[in-house]
Write a protein that holds these residues in place. Sequence first.
Motif, PDB file in Angstrom:
ATOM      1  N   ILE A 144      70.565  -0.804  18.534  1.00 52.43           N
ATOM      2  CA  ILE A 144      70.730   0.606  18.908  1.00 52.43           C
ATOM      3  C   ILE A 144      69.463   1.387  18.560  1.00 52.43           C
ATOM      4  CG2 ILE A 144      72.000   2.733  18.364  1.00 52.43           C
ATOM      5  CD1 ILE A 144      74.521   0.902  18.109  1.00 52.43           C
ATOM      6  N   TYR A 145      68.886   1.104  17.397  1.00 52.57           N
ATOM      7  CA  TYR A 145      67.638   1.770  17.017  1.00 52.57           C
ATOM      8  C   TYR A 145      66.526   1.455  18.022  1.00 52.57           C
ATOM      9  CZ  TYR A 145      63.213   2.698  14.819  1.00 52.57           C
ATOM     10  OH  TYR A 145      61.938   3.134  14.582  1.00 52.57           O
ATOM     11  N   LEU A 146      66.394   0.192  18.399  1.00 48.43           N
ATOM     12  CA  LEU A 146      65.363  -0.195  19.362  1.00 48.43           C
ATOM     13  C   LEU A 146      65.595   0.466  20.721  1.00 48.43           C
ATOM     14  CD1 LEU A 146      64.898  -3.970  18.509  1.00 48.43           C
ATOM     15  CD2 LEU A 146      63.286  -2.105  18.077  1.00 48.43           C
ATOM     16  N   ALA A 147      66.840   0.597  21.110  1.00 47.99           N
ATOM     17  CA  ALA A 147      67.154   1.268  22.379  1.00 47.99           C
ATOM     18  C   ALA A 147      66.737   2.733  22.321  1.00 47.99           C
ATOM     19  CB  ALA A 147      68.643   1.146  22.687  1.00 47.99           C
ATOM     20  N   GLU A 148      67.000   3.387  21.196  1.00 47.70           N
ATOM     21  CA  GLU A 148      66.585   4.787  21.036  1.00 47.70           C
ATOM     22  C   GLU A 148      65.066   4.903  21.039  1.00 47.70           C
ATOM     23  OE1 GLU A 148      67.681   8.267  20.825  1.00 47.70           O
ATOM     24  OE2 GLU A 148      69.132   6.994  21.805  1.00 47.70           O
ATOM     25  N   PHE A 149      64.408   4.006  20.329  1.00 48.50           N
ATOM     26  CA  PHE A 149      62.939   4.003  20.328  1.00 48.50           C
ATOM     27  C   PHE A 149      62.417   3.825  21.751  1.00 48.50           C
ATOM     28  CE2 PHE A 149      58.939   1.801  20.538  1.00 48.50           C
ATOM     29  CZ  PHE A 149      58.125   2.609  19.754  1.00 48.50           C
ATOM     30  N   THR A 150      63.003   2.886  22.479  1.00 47.58           N
ATOM     31  CA  THR A 150      62.579   2.617  23.847  1.00 47.58           C
ATOM     32  C   THR A 150      62.742   3.861  24.714  1.00 47.58           C
ATOM     33  OG1 THR A 150      63.124   0.277  23.641  1.00 47.58           O
ATOM     34  CG2 THR A 150      63.030   1.160  25.869  1.00 47.58           C
ATOM     35  N   ARG A 151      63.846   4.551  24.548  1.00 51.13           N
ATOM     36  CA  ARG A 151      64.089   5.766  25.337  1.00 51.13           C
ATOM     37  C   ARG A 151      63.025   6.826  25.052  1.00 51.13           C
ATOM     38  NH1 ARG A 151      66.887  10.462  24.961  1.00 51.13           N
ATOM     39  NH2 ARG A 151      67.700  10.079  22.886  1.00 51.13           N
ATOM     40  N   HIS A 152      62.766   7.081  23.778  1.00 48.75           N
ATOM     41  CA  HIS A 152      61.771   8.089  23.407  1.00 48.75           C
ATOM     42  C   HIS A 152      60.361   7.668  23.817  1.00 48.75           C
ATOM     43  CE1 HIS A 152      64.395  10.863  21.322  1.00 48.75           C
ATOM     44  NE2 HIS A 152      64.964   9.840  20.708  1.00 48.75           N
ATOM     45  N   VAL A 165      73.031  -1.753  24.765  1.00 46.41           N
ATOM     46  CA  VAL A 165      73.813  -0.913  23.855  1.00 46.41           C
ATOM     47  C   VAL A 165      75.278  -0.887  24.275  1.00 46.41           C
ATOM     48  CG1 VAL A 165      74.171   1.460  23.046  1.00 46.41           C
ATOM     49  CG2 VAL A 165      71.879   0.478  23.061  1.00 46.41           C
ATOM     50  N   VAL A 166      75.531  -0.738  25.552  1.00 48.78           N
ATOM     51  CA  VAL A 166      76.918  -0.739  26.034  1.00 48.78           C
ATOM     52  C   VAL A 166      77.606  -2.039  25.636  1.00 48.78           C
ATOM     53  CG1 VAL A 166      78.346  -0.815  28.125  1.00 48.78           C
ATOM     54  CG2 VAL A 166      76.536   0.898  27.909  1.00 48.78           C
ATOM     55  N   ASP A 167      76.886  -3.151  25.755  1.00 48.54           N
ATOM     56  CA  ASP A 167      77.452  -4.449  25.405  1.00 48.54           C
ATOM     57  C   ASP A 167      77.742  -4.566  23.913  1.00 48.54           C
ATOM     58  OD1 ASP A 167      78.252  -7.164  26.001  1.00 48.54           O
ATOM     59  OD2 ASP A 167      76.392  -7.779  25.025  1.00 48.54           O
ATOM     60  N   LEU A 226      56.690  -1.435  23.953  1.00 51.97           N
ATOM     61  CA  LEU A 226      57.888  -1.866  24.691  1.00 51.97           C
ATOM     62  C   LEU A 226      57.809  -3.343  25.050  1.00 51.97           C
ATOM     63  CD1 LEU A 226      58.558   1.145  27.108  1.00 51.97           C
ATOM     64  CD2 LEU A 226      59.371   0.776  24.764  1.00 51.97           C
ATOM     65  N   LEU A 227      56.634  -3.777  25.467  1.00 54.23           N
ATOM     66  CA  LEU A 227      56.452  -5.198  25.788  1.00 54.23           C
ATOM     67  C   LEU A 227      56.639  -6.059  24.545  1.00 54.23           C
ATOM     68  CD1 LEU A 227      53.388  -4.915  28.191  1.00 54.23           C
ATOM     69  CD2 LEU A 227      55.753  -5.440  28.817  1.00 54.23           C
ATOM     70  N   GLU A 228      56.113  -5.602  23.412  1.00 54.76           N
ATOM     71  CA  GLU A 228      56.255  -6.365  22.162  1.00 54.76           C
ATOM     72  C   GLU A 228      57.715  -6.471  21.731  1.00 54.76           C
ATOM     73  OE1 GLU A 228      53.575  -4.284  19.569  1.00 54.76           O
ATOM     74  OE2 GLU A 228      51.820  -5.327  20.387  1.00 54.76           O
ATOM     75  N   ILE A 229      58.453  -5.385  21.870  1.00 50.03           N
ATOM     76  CA  ILE A 229      59.883  -5.403  21.517  1.00 50.03           C
ATOM     77  C   ILE A 229      60.628  -6.390  22.409  1.00 50.03           C
ATOM     78  CG2 ILE A 229      62.015  -4.045  21.624  1.00 50.03           C
ATOM     79  CD1 ILE A 229      60.271  -1.620  20.712  1.00 50.03           C
ATOM     80  N   HIS A 248      59.158   2.874  38.087  1.00 49.24           N
ATOM     81  CA  HIS A 248      60.374   2.126  38.427  1.00 49.24           C
ATOM     82  C   HIS A 248      60.606   0.996  37.411  1.00 49.24           C
ATOM     83  CE1 HIS A 248      63.583   0.607  40.942  1.00 49.24           C
ATOM     84  NE2 HIS A 248      63.070  -0.597  40.806  1.00 49.24           N
ATOM     85  N   ALA A 249      59.551   0.305  37.024  1.00 46.34           N
ATOM     86  CA  ALA A 249      59.682  -0.776  36.032  1.00 46.34           C
ATOM     87  C   ALA A 249      60.095  -0.208  34.673  1.00 46.34           C
ATOM     88  CB  ALA A 249      58.369  -1.545  35.921  1.00 46.34           C
ATOM     89  N   LEU A 250      59.572   0.940  34.319  1.00 48.81           N
ATOM     90  CA  LEU A 250      59.982   1.593  33.064  1.00 48.81           C
ATOM     91  C   LEU A 250      61.468   1.962  33.138  1.00 48.81           C
ATOM     92  CD1 LEU A 250      56.854   3.819  32.489  1.00 48.81           C
ATOM     93  CD2 LEU A 250      57.702   2.079  30.887  1.00 48.81           C
ATOM     94  N   HIS A 251      61.896   2.433  34.284  1.00 55.04           N
ATOM     95  CA  HIS A 251      63.304   2.768  34.488  1.00 55.04           C
ATOM     96  C   HIS A 251      64.185   1.518  34.362  1.00 55.04           C
ATOM     97  CE1 HIS A 251      66.871   4.711  36.057  1.00 55.04           C
ATOM     98  NE2 HIS A 251      66.962   3.764  36.975  1.00 55.04           N
ATOM     99  N   ASP A 252      63.735   0.419  34.957  1.00 60.38           N
ATOM    100  CA  ASP A 252      64.486  -0.838  34.842  1.00 60.38           C
ATOM    101  C   ASP A 252      64.609  -1.262  33.382  1.00 60.38           C
ATOM    102  OD1 ASP A 252      64.864  -1.013  37.566  1.00 60.38           O
ATOM    103  OD2 ASP A 252      63.297  -2.513  37.886  1.00 60.38           O
ATOM    104  N   ASN A 253      63.530  -1.099  32.634  1.00 57.80           N
ATOM    105  CA  ASN A 253      63.556  -1.454  31.218  1.00 57.80           C
ATOM    106  C   ASN A 253      64.536  -0.556  30.464  1.00 57.80           C
ATOM    107  OD1 ASN A 253      62.357  -3.130  29.039  1.00 57.80           O
ATOM    108  ND2 ASN A 253      61.741  -1.120  28.258  1.00 57.80           N
ATOM    109  N   GLN A 254      64.541   0.716  30.804  1.00 53.26           N
ATOM    110  CA  GLN A 254      65.472   1.646  30.173  1.00 53.26           C
ATOM    111  C   GLN A 254      66.918   1.281  30.511  1.00 53.26           C
ATOM    112  OE1 GLN A 254      64.420   4.143  28.010  1.00 53.26           O
ATOM    113  NE2 GLN A 254      66.580   3.967  27.574  1.00 53.26           N
TER     114      GLN A 254
END
Length: 125
Positions: A84-92, A65-67, A107-110, A52-58
């Motif tokens: 946008i790159y960091l968001a993609e990295f986070t997703r993968h 990105v939307v913003d 993810l925590l470091e980012i 759930h916490a990973l989902h919240d982070n996603q």
Amino acid sequence: MNATFQAMRGYTEHAVSIKNGRRAEYEIIARVTQGLRDTAIKAKSDFPSYAHALHDNQRLWTALVVDIVDKENPLPEDLKARIIYLAEFTRHHTKKILREKASVLPLLEINMAILRGLKTEGPSK
């Protein structure tokens, strides 16, 4: 309680909750990061909370990105591209974590790097 007191109390509560953009962003990212860190510690014993916490982070990164793709967003294009790159990295990377093939540490470091940037860069929005 009389009506005047209730009205003043209601106004005060809402006035306190209004924050400038950077501070609100900081608090949201800090809260999501804290939740991620707290649940990662007990991931083996409470994987649903961790997921759930990973989902919240996603969701956080999706919202970022939307913003930034909004035409009215004043951030420089190179910063938008990095987010946008960091968001993609986070997703993968989140997918790998859920398959227990990676650590949550990146993810925590980012998120912590984003928090440092929000805390130190320029005037508040």
